[in-house]
Design a protein around this motif. Structure first.
Motif, PDB file in Angstrom:
ATOM      1  N   MET A   1      25.635  37.698  32.799  1.00 45.36           N
ATOM      2  CA  MET A   1      26.561  38.158  31.787  1.00 45.36           C
ATOM      3  C   MET A   1      27.928  38.346  32.433  1.00 45.36           C
ATOM      4  SD  MET A   1      24.101  40.901  29.766  1.00 45.36           S
ATOM      5  CE  MET A   1      25.477  41.897  29.399  1.00 45.36           C
ATOM      6  N   PRO A   2      28.907  37.546  32.073  1.00 47.47           N
ATOM      7  CA  PRO A   2      30.229  37.688  32.667  1.00 47.47           C
ATOM      8  C   PRO A   2      30.745  39.125  32.558  1.00 47.47           C
ATOM      9  CG  PRO A   2      30.118  35.710  31.351  1.00 47.47           C
ATOM     10  CD  PRO A   2      28.836  36.475  31.099  1.00 47.47           C
ATOM     11  N   GLY A   3      31.203  39.643  33.697  1.00 47.87           N
ATOM     12  CA  GLY A   3      31.742  40.996  33.747  1.00 47.87           C
ATOM     13  C   GLY A   3      30.704  42.088  33.941  1.00 47.87           C
ATOM     14  N   GLN A   4      29.430  41.731  33.874  1.00 48.23           N
ATOM     15  CA  GLN A   4      28.344  42.717  34.004  1.00 48.23           C
ATOM     16  C   GLN A   4      27.401  42.274  35.099  1.00 48.23           C
ATOM     17  OE1 GLN A   4      28.062  45.497  32.006  1.00 48.23           O
ATOM     18  NE2 GLN A   4      29.966  44.911  31.036  1.00 48.23           N
ATOM     19  N   LEU A   5      27.125  42.843  36.020  1.00 46.36           N
ATOM     20  CA  LEU A   5      27.724  43.849  36.874  1.00 46.36           C
ATOM     21  C   LEU A   5      28.753  43.186  37.783  1.00 46.36           C
ATOM     22  CD1 LEU A   5      24.429  45.600  37.920  1.00 46.36           C
ATOM     23  CD2 LEU A   5      26.213  46.666  36.633  1.00 46.36           C
ATOM     24  N   SER A   6      29.765  43.951  38.158  1.00 43.69           N
ATOM     25  CA  SER A   6      30.793  43.412  39.042  1.00 43.69           C
ATOM     26  C   SER A   6      30.309  43.429  40.490  1.00 43.69           C
ATOM     27  CB  SER A   6      32.073  44.248  38.933  1.00 43.69           C
ATOM     28  OG  SER A   6      31.889  45.506  39.553  1.00 43.69           O
ATOM     29  N   ALA A   7      30.999  42.696  41.333  1.00 44.07           N
ATOM     30  CA  ALA A   7      30.676  42.700  42.764  1.00 44.07           C
ATOM     31  C   ALA A   7      30.826  44.105  43.344  1.00 44.07           C
ATOM     32  CB  ALA A   7      31.576  41.712  43.506  1.00 44.07           C
ATOM     33  N   ILE A   8      31.808  44.844  42.875  1.00 44.04           N
ATOM     34  CA  ILE A   8      32.035  46.211  43.360  1.00 44.04           C
ATOM     35  C   ILE A   8      30.879  47.119  42.957  1.00 44.04           C
ATOM     36  CG2 ILE A   8      33.553  48.230  43.175  1.00 44.04           C
ATOM     37  CD1 ILE A   8      34.680  45.868  44.901  1.00 44.04           C
ATOM     38  N   GLN A   9      30.397  46.997  41.731  1.00 41.65           N
ATOM     39  CA  GLN A   9      29.265  47.812  41.287  1.00 41.65           C
ATOM     40  C   GLN A   9      28.009  47.502  42.087  1.00 41.65           C
ATOM     41  OE1 GLN A   9      29.758  46.524  37.191  1.00 41.65           O
ATOM     42  NE2 GLN A   9      29.991  48.670  36.554  1.00 41.65           N
ATOM     43  N   VAL A  10      27.758  46.230  42.343  1.00 40.93           N
ATOM     44  CA  VAL A  10      26.579  45.846  43.120  1.00 40.93           C
ATOM     45  C   VAL A  10      26.709  46.335  44.554  1.00 40.93           C
ATOM     46  CG1 VAL A  10      25.255  43.891  44.027  1.00 40.93           C
ATOM     47  CG2 VAL A  10      25.981  43.906  41.625  1.00 40.93           C
ATOM     48  N   LEU A  11      27.895  46.191  45.145  1.00 38.74           N
ATOM     49  CA  LEU A  11      28.106  46.666  46.513  1.00 38.74           C
ATOM     50  C   LEU A  11      27.897  48.177  46.595  1.00 38.74           C
ATOM     51  CD1 LEU A  11      28.829  46.169  49.454  1.00 38.74           C
ATOM     52  CD2 LEU A  11      31.257  46.286  48.792  1.00 38.74           C
ATOM     53  N   THR A  12      28.335  48.909  45.609  1.00 40.80           N
ATOM     54  CA  THR A  12      28.131  50.356  45.588  1.00 40.80           C
ATOM     55  C   THR A  12      26.644  50.687  45.675  1.00 40.80           C
ATOM     56  OG1 THR A  12      30.152  50.727  44.316  1.00 40.80           O
ATOM     57  CG2 THR A  12      28.479  52.472  44.234  1.00 40.80           C
ATOM     58  N   GLY A  13      25.837  50.004  44.889  1.00 36.24           N
ATOM     59  CA  GLY A  13      24.395  50.236  44.929  1.00 36.24           C
ATOM     60  C   GLY A  13      23.768  49.840  46.253  1.00 36.24           C
ATOM     61  N   LEU A  14      24.190  48.713  46.796  1.00 34.70           N
ATOM     62  CA  LEU A  14      23.637  48.259  48.070  1.00 34.70           C
ATOM     63  C   LEU A  14      23.975  49.218  49.204  1.00 34.70           C
ATOM     64  CD1 LEU A  14      24.315  44.427  47.858  1.00 34.70           C
ATOM     65  CD2 LEU A  14      22.087  45.570  47.822  1.00 34.70           C
ATOM     66  N   LEU A  15      25.209  49.725  49.214  1.00 40.75           N
ATOM     67  CA  LEU A  15      25.614  50.633  50.294  1.00 40.75           C
ATOM     68  C   LEU A  15      24.824  51.928  50.271  1.00 40.75           C
ATOM     69  CD1 LEU A  15      29.472  50.063  50.300  1.00 40.75           C
ATOM     70  CD2 LEU A  15      27.805  49.215  51.965  1.00 40.75           C
ATOM     71  N   ASP A  16      24.313  52.299  49.113  1.00 41.52           N
ATOM     72  CA  ASP A  16      23.456  53.492  49.017  1.00 41.52           C
ATOM     73  C   ASP A  16      22.029  53.203  49.466  1.00 41.52           C
ATOM     74  OD1 ASP A  16      25.464  55.136  48.072  1.00 41.52           O
ATOM     75  OD2 ASP A  16      24.941  54.837  45.955  1.00 41.52           O
ATOM     76  N   ALA A  17      21.651  51.920  49.552  1.00 39.33           N
ATOM     77  CA  ALA A  17      20.254  51.569  49.788  1.00 39.33           C
ATOM     78  C   ALA A  17      19.964  50.933  51.143  1.00 39.33           C
ATOM     79  CB  ALA A  17      19.783  50.609  48.687  1.00 39.33           C
ATOM     80  N   VAL A  18      20.944  50.282  51.758  1.00 39.56           N
ATOM     81  CA  VAL A  18      20.680  49.552  52.999  1.00 39.56           C
ATOM     82  C   VAL A  18      21.729  49.869  54.060  1.00 39.56           C
ATOM     83  CG1 VAL A  18      19.497  47.633  51.841  1.00 39.56           C
ATOM     84  CG2 VAL A  18      21.950  47.496  52.236  1.00 39.56           C
ATOM     85  N   PRO A  19      21.337  49.824  55.345  1.00 37.53           N
ATOM     86  CA  PRO A  19      22.303  50.050  56.427  1.00 37.53           C
ATOM     87  C   PRO A  19      23.070  48.765  56.751  1.00 37.53           C
ATOM     88  CG  PRO A  19      20.097  49.816  57.328  1.00 37.53           C
ATOM     89  CD  PRO A  19      19.956  49.739  55.830  1.00 37.53           C
ATOM     90  N   VAL A  20      24.329  48.735  56.402  1.00 39.14           N
ATOM     91  CA  VAL A  20      25.163  47.551  56.650  1.00 39.14           C
ATOM     92  C   VAL A  20      25.626  47.568  58.101  1.00 39.14           C
ATOM     93  CG1 VAL A  20      27.311  46.373  56.044  1.00 39.14           C
ATOM     94  CG2 VAL A  20      25.899  47.408  54.251  1.00 39.14           C
ATOM     95  N   GLU A  21      25.446  46.445  58.781  1.00 38.26           N
ATOM     96  CA  GLU A  21      25.870  46.319  60.177  1.00 38.26           C
ATOM     97  C   GLU A  21      27.118  45.463  60.338  1.00 38.26           C
ATOM     98  OE1 GLU A  21      22.450  44.981  62.376  1.00 38.26           O
ATOM     99  OE2 GLU A  21      21.513  46.954  62.275  1.00 38.26           O
ATOM    100  N   ALA A  22      27.348  44.534  59.411  1.00 42.64           N
ATOM    101  CA  ALA A  22      28.524  43.656  59.459  1.00 42.64           C
ATOM    102  C   ALA A  22      28.754  43.089  58.068  1.00 42.64           C
ATOM    103  CB  ALA A  22      28.318  42.528  60.465  1.00 42.64           C
ATOM    104  N   ALA A  23      30.008  42.680  57.820  1.00 38.49           N
ATOM    105  CA  ALA A  23      30.345  42.105  56.522  1.00 38.49           C
ATOM    106  C   ALA A  23      31.338  40.966  56.713  1.00 38.49           C
ATOM    107  CB  ALA A  23      30.936  43.176  55.614  1.00 38.49           C
ATOM    108  N   TYR A  24      31.208  39.959  55.852  1.00 36.14           N
ATOM    109  CA  TYR A  24      32.063  38.771  55.909  1.00 36.14           C
ATOM    110  C   TYR A  24      32.490  38.408  54.495  1.00 36.14           C
ATOM    111  CZ  TYR A  24      29.693  38.476  60.377  1.00 36.14           C
ATOM    112  OH  TYR A  24      29.182  38.776  61.604  1.00 36.14           O
TER     113      TYR A  24
END
Length: 96
Positions: A1-24
């Motif tokens: 669905m265009p506009g649902q969910l945004s990359a920022i919204q998904v990243l917010t959820g991921l950062l609460d769930a997984v330990p990020v070591e690097a990003a590109y």
């Protein structure tokens, strides 16, 4: 669905769930950083730098056998691609 969910919204959820070591992130074809990259940088945990890669280098990284999950969001901004390296997620009550 265009506009649902945004990359920022998904990243917010991921950062609460997984330990990020690097990003590109991916550079635009003209070599500039897309505007969303500054938003990604601001969201990443302290000490995690976001590196930018030329488009085809980014694709090479994504096509690696080490890529285990791809999430397609409803983000409509161009070049809103982000590749995360994550660490070990320990089971609750188990030391990592």
């Amino acid at each position: 669905m265009p506009g649902q969910l945004s990359a920022i919204q998904v990243l917010t959820g991921l950062l609460d769930a997984v330990p990020v070591e690097a990003a590109y992130a991916m550079l635009m074809d003209d070599g500039r950083e897309p505007s969303i990259v500054s938003e990604f940088r601001a969201m990443l945990p302290q000490g995690i730098s976001l590196k930018v890669l030329e488009r085809y280098k980014f694709y090479e990284q994504v096509e690696s056998p080490q890529t285990i999950l791809v999430i397609a969001t409803g983000e409509q901004r161009l070049y809103a691609n982000l590749l995360l390296e994550i660490g070990v997620v320990a089971a609750e009550g188990v030391a990592a």
